[in-house]
Design an enzyme around this catalytic site. Structure first.
Site, PDB file in Angstrom:
ATOM      1  N   LEU A   1      32.579 -20.240 -18.478  1.00 50.78           N
ATOM      2  CA  LEU A   1      31.661 -19.301 -17.827  1.00 50.78           C
ATOM      3  C   LEU A   1      32.086 -19.035 -16.388  1.00 50.78           C
ATOM      4  CD1 LEU A   1      28.001 -20.231 -18.890  1.00 50.78           C
ATOM      5  CD2 LEU A   1      29.470 -18.447 -19.810  1.00 50.78           C
TER       6      LEU A   1
ATOM      7  N   GLU B   1      46.177 -23.969 -34.627  1.00 51.79           N
ATOM      8  CA  GLU B   1      46.008 -24.955 -33.544  1.00 51.79           C
ATOM      9  C   GLU B   1      45.034 -24.415 -32.506  1.00 51.79           C
ATOM     10  OE1 GLU B   1      47.119 -24.336 -30.339  1.00 51.79           O
ATOM     11  OE2 GLU B   1      48.000 -22.398 -30.797  1.00 51.79           O
TER      12      GLU B   1
ATOM     13  N   GLU C   1      46.948 -24.916 -23.044  1.00 53.66           N
ATOM     14  CA  GLU C   1      48.095 -25.292 -22.223  1.00 53.66           C
ATOM     15  C   GLU C   1      47.618 -26.135 -21.048  1.00 53.66           C
ATOM     16  OE1 GLU C   1      50.830 -22.238 -21.062  1.00 53.66           O
ATOM     17  OE2 GLU C   1      50.753 -21.380 -23.072  1.00 53.66           O
TER      18      GLU C   1
ATOM     19  N   ASN D   1      39.543 -17.434 -30.376  1.00 51.41           N
ATOM     20  CA  ASN D   1      40.112 -16.924 -29.123  1.00 51.41           C
ATOM     21  C   ASN D   1      39.433 -15.630 -28.671  1.00 51.41           C
ATOM     22  OD1 ASN D   1      41.786 -19.026 -28.637  1.00 51.41           O
ATOM     23  ND2 ASN D   1      43.703 -17.952 -29.030  1.00 51.41           N
TER      24      ASN D   1
ATOM     25  N   GLY E   1      44.075 -14.441 -18.986  1.00 46.47           N
ATOM     26  CA  GLY E   1      45.474 -14.166 -19.327  1.00 46.47           C
ATOM     27  C   GLY E   1      46.062 -15.297 -20.134  1.00 46.47           C
TER      28      GLY E   1
ATOM     29  N   CYS F   1      47.994 -16.479 -25.056  1.00 48.58           N
ATOM     30  CA  CYS F   1      47.178 -16.468 -26.283  1.00 48.58           C
ATOM     31  C   CYS F   1      46.050 -15.444 -26.267  1.00 48.58           C
ATOM     32  CB  CYS F   1      46.605 -17.857 -26.522  1.00 48.58           C
ATOM     33  SG  CYS F   1      47.885 -19.115 -26.601  1.00 48.58           S
TER      34      CYS F   1
ATOM     35  N   LYS G   1      46.880 -20.006 -15.147  1.00 48.95           N
ATOM     36  CA  LYS G   1      45.800 -20.912 -14.772  1.00 48.95           C
ATOM     37  C   LYS G   1      46.485 -22.103 -14.106  1.00 48.95           C
ATOM     38  CE  LYS G   1      45.602 -23.365 -19.197  1.00 48.95           C
ATOM     39  NZ  LYS G   1      44.747 -23.814 -20.310  1.00 48.95           N
TER      40      LYS G   1
HETATM   41  C1  UGA Z   1      43.637 -20.660 -25.280  1.00 48.09           C
HETATM   42  C2  UGA Z   1      42.429 -21.322 -25.970  1.00 48.09           C
HETATM   43  O1  UGA Z   1      41.519 -21.817 -24.981  1.00 48.09           O
HETATM   44  C3  UGA Z   1      42.896 -22.490 -26.852  1.00 48.09           C
HETATM   45  O2  UGA Z   1      41.784 -23.043 -27.540  1.00 48.09           O
HETATM   46  C4  UGA Z   1      43.913 -21.944 -27.874  1.00 48.09           C
HETATM   47  O3  UGA Z   1      44.413 -22.967 -28.715  1.00 48.09           O
HETATM   48  C5  UGA Z   1      45.067 -21.313 -27.128  1.00 48.09           C
HETATM   49  O4  UGA Z   1      44.579 -20.245 -26.287  1.00 48.09           O
HETATM   50  C6  UGA Z   1      46.046 -20.796 -28.137  1.00 48.09           C
HETATM   51  O5  UGA Z   1      45.711 -19.832 -28.831  1.00 48.09           O
HETATM   52  O6  UGA Z   1      47.106 -21.400 -28.327  1.00 48.09           O
HETATM   53  P1  UGA Z   1      45.157 -21.245 -23.165  1.00 48.09           P
HETATM   54  O7  UGA Z   1      45.960 -20.012 -23.459  1.00 48.09           O
HETATM   55  O8  UGA Z   1      45.870 -22.493 -22.798  1.00 48.09           O
HETATM   56  O9  UGA Z   1      44.217 -21.623 -24.402  1.00 48.09           O
HETATM   57  O10 UGA Z   1      44.224 -20.831 -21.943  1.00 48.09           O
HETATM   58  P2  UGA Z   1      42.677 -21.036 -21.577  1.00 48.09           P
HETATM   59  O11 UGA Z   1      42.450 -22.357 -20.991  1.00 48.09           O
HETATM   60  O12 UGA Z   1      41.838 -20.624 -22.716  1.00 48.09           O
HETATM   61  O13 UGA Z   1      42.536 -19.944 -20.417  1.00 48.09           O
HETATM   62  C7  UGA Z   1      42.739 -18.562 -20.704  1.00 48.09           C
HETATM   63  C8  UGA Z   1      42.455 -17.725 -19.491  1.00 48.09           C
HETATM   64  O14 UGA Z   1      41.069 -17.723 -19.188  1.00 48.09           O
HETATM   65  C9  UGA Z   1      43.168 -18.174 -18.223  1.00 48.09           C
HETATM   66  O15 UGA Z   1      43.689 -17.060 -17.547  1.00 48.09           O
HETATM   67  C10 UGA Z   1      42.053 -18.866 -17.451  1.00 48.09           C
HETATM   68  O16 UGA Z   1      42.273 -18.878 -16.054  1.00 48.09           O
HETATM   69  C11 UGA Z   1      40.869 -18.021 -17.818  1.00 48.09           C
HETATM   70  N1  UGA Z   1      39.559 -18.705 -17.654  1.00 48.09           N
HETATM   71  C12 UGA Z   1      39.249 -19.789 -18.402  1.00 48.09           C
HETATM   72  C13 UGA Z   1      38.645 -18.210 -16.733  1.00 48.09           C
HETATM   73  O17 UGA Z   1      38.895 -17.191 -16.043  1.00 48.09           O
HETATM   74  N2  UGA Z   1      37.430 -18.844 -16.599  1.00 48.09           N
HETATM   75  C14 UGA Z   1      37.090 -19.927 -17.345  1.00 48.09           C
HETATM   76  O18 UGA Z   1      35.949 -20.440 -17.187  1.00 48.09           O
HETATM   77  C15 UGA Z   1      38.025 -20.420 -18.263  1.00 48.09           C
END
Ligand code: UGA
Length: 422
Positions: free
Chosen positions: A241, A142, A146, A199, A248, A251, A311
């Site tokens: 970006l 998947e 979140e 990921n 964090g 995942c 987040k």
């Molecule tokens: C992530 C992946 O984005 C999904 O595609 C994947 O399905 C999911 O893991 C999973 O393996 O189940 P998620 O854990 O919900 O999704 O979180 P993200 O939205 O990816 O964010 C991850 C971290 O990166 C957060 O701490 C967020 O704040 C940070 N982030 C994200 C940034 O610091 N800058 C950004 O531009 C984007």
């Protein structure tokens, strides 16, 4: 659907919305009770509506017995947890247990789908655990985020399905035909690898940007402009970006650690991935240093922490950079006053030992020597800065999400530090 968590529930409601009959098996009885009452135990936009829709249509039912759910199914999705083991590896005990327990009940010709994120080679191990040659395993990772999991599930960009026989993968792909997603049918090892590759790539992209932010601070550049100038190149793209306190969640940290572990046990040296993980560690430490500098020290100083979830728009604090940072601050003797819209004050939280949970951003700011913005909740950009200023002992803001306008904050009398901005 075996397992009603962040993957199982959105997938279940998506399939019932598409008209399939779905039985969800969940062992946690309080979670099961919530679901039966049509309430989502996780915070996801649109979930309550689709739960209600599925239950009303008679397409969505719940049980505490995975074997019972599997006995009636053409396709069984395994959506149970794969926690991180001590060496960084993903622990597939729950997957193997689930496969073993449903095996005898499965109909001949049925398909067992690994939906959880599992190490490469798990499909073969599940086939062994099933111990039958008349049921088939498909790896179908998947890609839900979140907070937008329902949207991501209904409007998936791609469906990846891996199996020994493409006809079995095709059956799983067909279930999601209404998403209109691109389809990638492959062998099981490639499907399992795709999830880790995606990921790890996202994590590497973020670490690159966090490192660029640090570079920008050294040379006097503004990382937000650098992002725009880079992102208009469609090969790079604007998404993912934004520098922050470090990445964090449940995942990215777990999957990068697991990929590194798999590389090591396969004698493959992967310094790029190790560097992305190491850069993330440094980013967290850099945030703590920024806060320390802005507050004029940590021991005995009061720090307001805005945001605790990993987040915005989720209530999940697992592997949250914000939690990591507040714990480091508290360990260094700071008095941490935290506010997060999803965390109620007056309760004991295992991950918030030594941290006072307050009921508003204003309360958290009272008497503080520094205000640290750790999660990008939109409500933080709407506060009355003059009012917050009046609450604080020392008017300093460290904005680890670049959420506020530096000029506006400075005009309000604060010192302001972002990430990679002047
Ligand atoms: C992530 C992946 O984005 C999904 O595609 C994947 O399905 C999911 O893991 C999973 O393996 O189940 P998620 O854990 O919900 O999704 O979180 P993200 O939205 O990816 O964010 C991850 C971290 O990166 C957060 O701490 C967020 O704040 C940070 N982030 C994200 C940034 O610091 N800058 C950004 O531009 C984007």
């Amino acid at each position: 659907m075996v397992g009603a968590g962040y993957v199982g529930i959105p997938t279940a409601v998506t399939l019932s919305h598409f008209g399939y009959s779905v039985i969800v098996a969940e062992r946690d009885l309080s979670r099961l009770g919530e679901l039966r009452a049509g309430r989502s135990p996780i915070r996801e936009e649109g979930l309550d509506e689709l739960l209600a829709e599925g239950i009303a249509a008679g397409l969505l039912t719940f049980t505490d017995n995975a074997t019972e759910a599997a006995a009636d199914a053409d396709v069984v999705f395994l959506c149970v947890a794969t926690p991180q083991g001590n060496g960084g590896e993903a622990d597939i005990t729950y997957i193997i247990d689930a496969a073993t327990s449903i095996s005898a009940a499965l109909r001949p010709g049925s398909i067992v789908v690994n939906k959880s994120t599992v190490p490469v080679g798990t499909a073969a191990r599940v086939q062994v655990a099933l111990g039958r040659d008349d049921v088939f395993v498909v790896s179908n990772p998947e890609f839900l985020r979140e907070g937008t999991a329902v949207h991501d599930s209904l409007h998936a960009e791609r469906i990846v399905a891996g199996s020994d026989d493409p006809r079995h993968a095709e059956i799983v792909v067909q279930l999601f035909a209404d998403t209109g997603a691109a389809v990638v049918i492959t062998d099981t090892a490639s499907a399992e690898t795709i999830k880790y590759a995606a990921n790890a790539f996202l994590a590497t992209k973020l670490s690159f940007m966090n490192a660029m932010a640090a570079f920008c601070e050294e040379v006097g550049a503004d990382v937000r402009d650098v992002r725009l100038g880079m992102g208009h190149d469609h090969r790079i793209g604007m998404d993912f970006l934004n520098p922050g306190p470090g990445w964090g969640g449940s995942c990215l940290p777990k999957d990068t650690a697991a990929l590194l572990y798999m590389s090591q046990i396969n004698n493959f040296d992967f310094p790029l991935l190790a560097g992305a993980i190491e850069t993330n560690e440094r980013q967290l430490a850099r945030m703590v240093s920024k806060i320390e500098e802005a507050a004029g020290g940590l021991d005995g100083r009061t720090i307001a922490a805005w945001g605790l979830t990993f987040k915005a728009n989720t209530d999940d604090r697992r592997s949250s950079p914000a939690i990591d940072i507040v714990q480091r601050l508290a360990a260094r003797g700071a008095i941490v006053q935290a506010y997060d819209p999803t965390v109620a004050p007056g309760q004991v939280y295992a991950d918030l030992d030594g941290v006072s949970v307050m009921s508003s951003p204003r309360d958290a700011a009272r008497g503080a020597h520094c205000l640290a913005i750790l999660t990008e909740w939109s409500e933080f950009s709407l506060v009355d800065l003059a009012d917050i200023y009046s609450q604080m002992e020392h008017a300093a803001i460290v904005d680890c999400r670049n959420l506020l306008s530096a000029a506006t904050v400075r005009e309000a009398g604060f010192s302001y530090q972002g990430v990679g901005i002047r």
